[in-house]
Design an enzyme around this catalytic site. Structure first.
Site, PDB file in Angstrom:
ATOM      1  N   PHE A  18       0.819  -1.211   0.000  1.00 20.47           N
ATOM      2  CA  PHE A  18       0.000   0.000   0.000  1.00 20.47           C
ATOM      3  C   PHE A  18       0.857   1.268   0.000  1.00 20.47           C
ATOM      4  CE2 PHE A  18      -3.366  -2.881   0.451  1.00 20.47           C
ATOM      5  CZ  PHE A  18      -4.554  -2.207   0.229  1.00 20.47           C
TER       6      PHE A  18
ATOM      7  N   CYS B 293     -15.218  -1.362  -0.909  1.00 20.11           N
ATOM      8  CA  CYS B 293     -14.965  -1.358   0.540  1.00 20.11           C
ATOM      9  C   CYS B 293     -14.453  -0.030   1.081  1.00 20.11           C
ATOM     10  CB  CYS B 293     -13.966  -2.470   0.893  1.00 20.11           C
ATOM     11  SG  CYS B 293     -14.606  -4.139   0.650  1.00 20.11           S
TER      12      CYS B 293
END
Length: 448
Positions: free
Chosen positions: A248, A259
């Site tokens: 990430f 999400c």
């Protein structure tokens, strides 16, 4: 001997849960309200784009451990465990809409066998397990929270190779928690048993942390452009720190999907309802919106400052590679911003073969990446499909009216693009750097 399991909902989470649990030896009945979807599944045809899911469905059907039925009532009456995998979309206020969940609970309440355990696997606000228990209002039925941590495009892998299994029950009651944990006995993973509220918070906190991390790296990438630094080298250097890690840390056009947007807004509303000012999370959401605006600014500048009537080719429409999911796609959010300024958009995506009413309205769908580039003043790469890296960029250059390529995923080799005479721009990559340079730390590590 496996458990008798009812899975309510045959979407990404429900179908993955049903197919994977049947592969672990449980007898699973999966219910949905869409008869057309159920007919396809009963024929062994996967209704979601997920590697491995079709094979599991076919195997489950052949073994007799997996069945599909219409309606929650048809699945719940003989189940030891009922797993709720229904949609909990973001409502107008930003909070999760629980109307479908509550409707299903009302439908099955009186049909649940004594001793049955009801499992919330849908992502739900903290306190929902207690709310479901109140709605069921039966002392012989326990309600447990068992959040999912599945990545689209890797859902089967993530289910069968989980980082952890989280089970939350009222007052940390070990009996229903153990029964749910036993569903995963064949998997080599850690199991955390906690209370329901903590289990629900773990899901939200995890997703919101990842969203905040992405917003952080996008802001660092913006700063790199101002300071003539390379985000590729910066994130590589950061990733060597074990406290930070490498995941990430890829900049992009903003985060999206089914999400992260929903969960960040839901937790922010939960915090506000509790009287807490979650300023960091609010800033992450605002930064994500700004990132999409920064991409539009790059495109605007690349075509001379005015987008009205300008043809733009878009590569990638889904929110990430490896899925056909268009929900809250940053690609489509950017497309909407471009269209609002008058840009004429043609887009190509390997998993989007036709227009989707109300979703892709701003974009004409092309059959190939080369068709998307025809006559365009600029090409904007928005989704990190690997095939875009292998395109013939000379052929793209021949079809373009302009010369600009904006790579919002830093997927491409800038030198490959530049050799065709095109002007390459990435995210956080200074104009003077045409390809990632091996960082000093890496060269030292591999020296000698």
């Amino acid at each position: 001997m496996g458990a008798e399991v009812a899975v309510i909902g045959a979407g990404y989470v429900g179908l993955t849960t049903a197919a994977c649990l049947s592969s672990l030896g449980h007898r699973v009945v999966c219910a949905d309200v869409d008869q057309e979807k159920l007919d396809a599944l009963q024929r062994g045809e996967a209704t979601i784009r997920e590697p491995g899911i079709c094979e599991l469905v076919v195997d489950g059907l052949a073994s007799g451990r997996l069945r599909f039925v219409l309606g929650a009532s048809a699945a719940a009456a003989a189940a030891d465990i009922v797993i709720l995998c229904v949609p909990t979309p973001m409502g107008a206020s930003g909070a999760a809409n629980l109307s479908t969940l509550e409707s299903v609970v009302a439908e099955v309440r009186d049909l649940l066998p004594p001793g049955c355990v009801v499992v919330n696997k849908s992502t739900v606000p903290v306190g929902t397990a207690a709310r479901v228990a109140d709605l069921i209002d039966r002392p012989d039925v326990a309600v447990v929270s068992n959040p999912e941590f599945l990545r689209e495009g890797f859902a089967v892998h993530d289910f069968l190779n989980p980082d952890r299994v989280v089970v939350g029950s009222a007052d940390r009651d070990p009996v229903p928690a153990r029964r749910v944990a036993e569903l995963y006995d064949k998997l080599d993973t850690s199991v955390l048993v906690t209370d329901s509220a903590s289990a629900e918070m773990i899901k939200y906190a995890s997703n919101c942390y990842l969203a905040t991390r992405l917003s952080f790296v996008n802001t660092v990438a913006e700063l790199c452009e101002y300071l003539d630094a390379s985000i590729d080298d910066v994130t590589t250097g950061m990733g060597y720190d074990e406290r930070i890690g490498k995941s990430f840390l890829r900049p992009g056009p903003g985060w999206g999907g089914s999400c992260l947007p929903k969960d960040t807004f839901a937790l922010l509303r939960t915090a506000e309802s509790a009287g807490s000012d979650f300023a960091l999370l609010r800033a992450a959401i605002e930064t994500n919106v700004k990132q999409q605006e920064l991409v539009v600014d790059k495109v605007r500048k690349a075509v001379g400052g005015d987008l009205a009537g300008v043809r733009i080719g878009l590569l990638g429409l889904t929110f990430k590679a490896g899925t056909d999911d268009l929900r809250d796609s940053p690609s489509l959010a950017i497309a909407a911003l471009l269209a609002a300024e008058g840009a004429v958009l043609t887009g190509y995506d390997p998993s989007v073969h036709a227009p989707v009413a109300g979703v892709t309205d701003a974009v004409r769908i092309a059959g190939t990446a080369y068709h998307a580039a025809n006559g365009a003043a600029a090409v904007v790469l928005l989704t990190e499909w690997p095939e875009f890296r292998a395109l013939d960029w000379g052929r793209i250059a021949d079809r373009l009216h302009g010369r600009s390529v904006i790579d919002t995923r830093n997927l491409l080799d800038p030198r490959t693009v530049a050799r065709t005479g095109l002007a390459y721009q990435g995210i956080g990559r200074p104009d003077s750097v045409w390809a990632p340079v091996a960082p000093v730390a890496e060269m030292v590590t591999h020296a000698g």
